[in-house]
Design a protein around this motif. Structure first.
Motif, short mmCIF file in Angstrom:
data_model
loop_
_atom_site.label_atom_id
_atom_site.label_comp_id
_atom_site.label_asym_id
_atom_site.label_seq_id
_atom_site.Cartn_x
_atom_site.Cartn_y
_atom_site.Cartn_z
N ALA A 256 0.83 -1.21 0.00
CA ALA A 256 0.00 0.00 0.00
C ALA A 256 0.86 1.26 0.00
N LEU A 257 1.95 1.26 0.78
CA LEU A 257 2.83 2.42 0.82
C LEU A 257 3.58 2.62 -0.49
N SER A 258 3.95 1.51 -1.14
CA SER A 258 4.62 1.61 -2.44
C SER A 258 3.70 2.25 -3.46
N LEU A 259 2.42 1.86 -3.43
CA LEU A 259 1.45 2.46 -4.35
C LEU A 259 1.27 3.94 -4.04
N GLN A 260 1.19 4.25 -2.74
CA GLN A 260 1.05 5.65 -2.34
C GLN A 260 2.28 6.46 -2.74
N TYR A 261 3.46 5.87 -2.59
CA TYR A 261 4.70 6.55 -2.96
C TYR A 261 4.75 6.81 -4.47
N ASN A 262 4.36 5.81 -5.27
CA ASN A 262 4.38 5.97 -6.73
C ASN A 262 3.40 7.05 -7.19
N ARG A 263 2.25 7.10 -6.52
CA ARG A 263 1.27 8.13 -6.86
C ARG A 263 1.81 9.52 -6.52
N ALA A 264 2.43 9.63 -5.36
CA ALA A 264 2.99 10.92 -4.97
C ALA A 264 4.11 11.33 -5.92
N ARG A 265 4.92 10.36 -6.33
CA ARG A 265 6.02 10.63 -7.25
C ARG A 265 5.48 11.06 -8.61
N GLN A 266 4.44 10.34 -9.07
CA GLN A 266 3.84 10.70 -10.36
C GLN A 266 3.21 12.09 -10.30
N GLY A 267 2.59 12.39 -9.15
CA GLY A 267 2.01 13.72 -8.99
C GLY A 267 3.06 14.81 -9.03
N ALA A 268 4.23 14.53 -8.38
CA ALA A 268 5.31 15.51 -8.37
C ALA A 268 5.86 15.73 -9.78
N ILE A 269 6.01 14.64 -10.54
CA ILE A 269 6.51 14.75 -11.92
C ILE A 269 5.53 15.53 -12.78
N THR A 270 4.24 15.23 -12.62
CA THR A 270 3.22 15.94 -13.41
C THR A 270 3.23 17.43 -13.10
N GLN A 271 3.38 17.76 -11.82
CA GLN A 271 3.40 19.18 -11.43
C GLN A 271 4.62 19.89 -12.03
N GLU A 272 5.78 19.22 -12.02
CA GLU A 272 6.97 19.82 -12.60
C GLU A 272 6.81 20.06 -14.10
N LEU A 273 6.24 19.05 -14.80
CA LEU A 273 6.02 19.21 -16.24
C LEU A 273 5.05 20.36 -16.53
N THR A 274 4.01 20.46 -15.69
CA THR A 274 3.05 21.53 -15.89
C THR A 274 3.69 22.89 -15.71
N GLU A 275 4.56 23.00 -14.70
CA GLU A 275 5.24 24.26 -14.45
C GLU A 275 6.22 24.59 -15.60
N ILE A 276 6.89 23.58 -16.15
CA ILE A 276 7.81 23.83 -17.29
C ILE A 276 7.05 24.31 -18.50
N VAL A 277 5.91 23.62 -18.80
CA VAL A 277 5.12 24.01 -19.96
C VAL A 277 4.56 25.42 -19.79
N ALA A 278 4.10 25.70 -18.55
CA ALA A 278 3.56 27.05 -18.30
C ALA A 278 4.64 28.10 -18.46
N GLY A 279 5.84 27.79 -18.00
CA GLY A 279 6.93 28.75 -18.13
C GLY A 279 7.32 28.98 -19.57
N ALA A 280 7.33 27.89 -20.37
CA ALA A 280 7.67 28.00 -21.79
C ALA A 280 6.64 28.82 -22.52
N ASN A 281 5.36 28.63 -22.21
CA ASN A 281 4.28 29.41 -22.86
C ASN A 281 4.39 30.89 -22.51
N ALA A 282 4.79 31.15 -21.27
CA ALA A 282 4.91 32.56 -20.84
C ALA A 282 6.03 33.26 -21.59
N ILE A 283 7.13 32.55 -21.83
CA ILE A 283 8.27 33.16 -22.54
C ILE A 283 7.94 33.42 -23.99
N SER A 284 7.24 32.44 -24.61
CA SER A 284 6.89 32.61 -26.02
C SER A 284 5.75 33.60 -26.18
#
Length: 284
Positions: A256-284
């Motif tokens: 159960a903790l491994s599943l919770q950890y993977n979800r948290a990790r996936q959420g962190a990666i998704t948030q980072e990608l969203t912030e990168i895309v948002a930053g790239a859109n702002a520059i362009s």
């Protein structure tokens, strides 16, 4: 929501605990095989000893002997057989509950074999008269005989009027049954008859006093020693089962903790990608 670091730390802690419970299960399994063999090999002898004494008393008529009638004291003595270690499920607590439910606290002396039962009964208010906790580590018939002699001396001196034995009977690996039996005064079970026929009374030579003085201590020692062997097997069976359950629970928690950890990790990666895309859109 817990952070990834907290989840990982908790998962690592449970994995360490799982390794310990696995090791304890293996140790208990090996000890169980040895103690189970001893208990099963000796059980026929102790059952025969009990049946023989009962048969002798049934054929003896009404004997007036000190071991066949309650002592002058109202105090009771109980030999409480438990373990020196915990982590065995309800093994030790079952004996404490049995004694506390069947015998009066103020009028019962405890002769403890096993620190867990000694401490548990002391917390309930019982007076611990003697402690033989080291006996349970490697039971010997000599130990049972010594305990028997001490209790019989107290019985004869009038310090106690009844003697009981509390132990856990070994049925199989997953089933152990707590039992409380009366050792003294010796009684035959109600309703016991042999084929409904009349039998000649038992003849004692030289006399019943001397014969019973000799065989009753051996009878008590045999029952105590048999109870010690069964208790050791029961303890190891209970600990093996408890550690197996603990290991299974740890595996479920890790999953159960491994599943919770993977979800948290996936959420962190998704948030980072969203912030990168948002930053790239702002520059362009």
């Amino acid at each position: 929501m817990a952070s990834m670091r907290d989840i990982k730390r908790r998962r690592d802690s449970i994995q360490s605990t799982e390794q310990i419970t696995k090791a304890m299960k293996l140790v208990s399994t090996v000890k169980l095989q040895k103690s189970k063999g001893k208990a099963e090999a000796s059980k026929p002898y102790f059952n025969l000893m009990y049946d023989t004494i009962s048969s002798v008393l049934r054929k003896s008529g009404n004997l007036d002997h000190k071991y066949l009638k309650p002592g002058v004291s109202q105090k009771k003595a109980v030999i409480a057989i438990t373990s020196n270690r915990g982590l065995a499920g309800g093994y030790n607590n079952n004996i404490v509950k049995l004694i506390n439910g069947e015998l009066p606290v103020g009028d019962t002396y405890v002769y403890a074999i096993g620190r867990k039962g000694r401490d548990g009964l002391a917390r309930k208010g019982f007076q611990v008269k003697a402690d033989y906790s080291e006996v349970i580590n490697e039971p010997l018939y000599r130990d049972a005989a010594d305990i028997t002699l001490e209790l019989l001396d107290s019985f004869i001196r009038g310090e106690i009027g009844e003697i009981y034995l509390a132990y856990t009977a070994f049925k199989n690996t997953v089933t152990q049954i707590p039992k409380l039996i009366k050792l003294l005064p010796v009684e035959m079970e109600a309703g016991e008859e042999e084929s409904g026929k009349a039998h000649a009374l038992m003849t004692y030579e030289p006399d019943e006093e001397e014969v019973l003085d000799s065989i009753v201590p051996k009878y008590m020692s045999s029952l105590i020693y048999g109870a010690l062997l069964e208790a050791v097997a029961s303890e190891n069976g209970a600990r093996m089962t408890a550690m197996d359950n603990a290991t299974s629970n740890a595996e479920e928690m890790i999953e159960a903790l491994s599943l919770q950890y993977n979800r948290a990790r996936q959420g962190a990666i998704t948030q980072e990608l969203t912030e990168i895309v948002a930053g790239a859109n702002a520059i362009s």
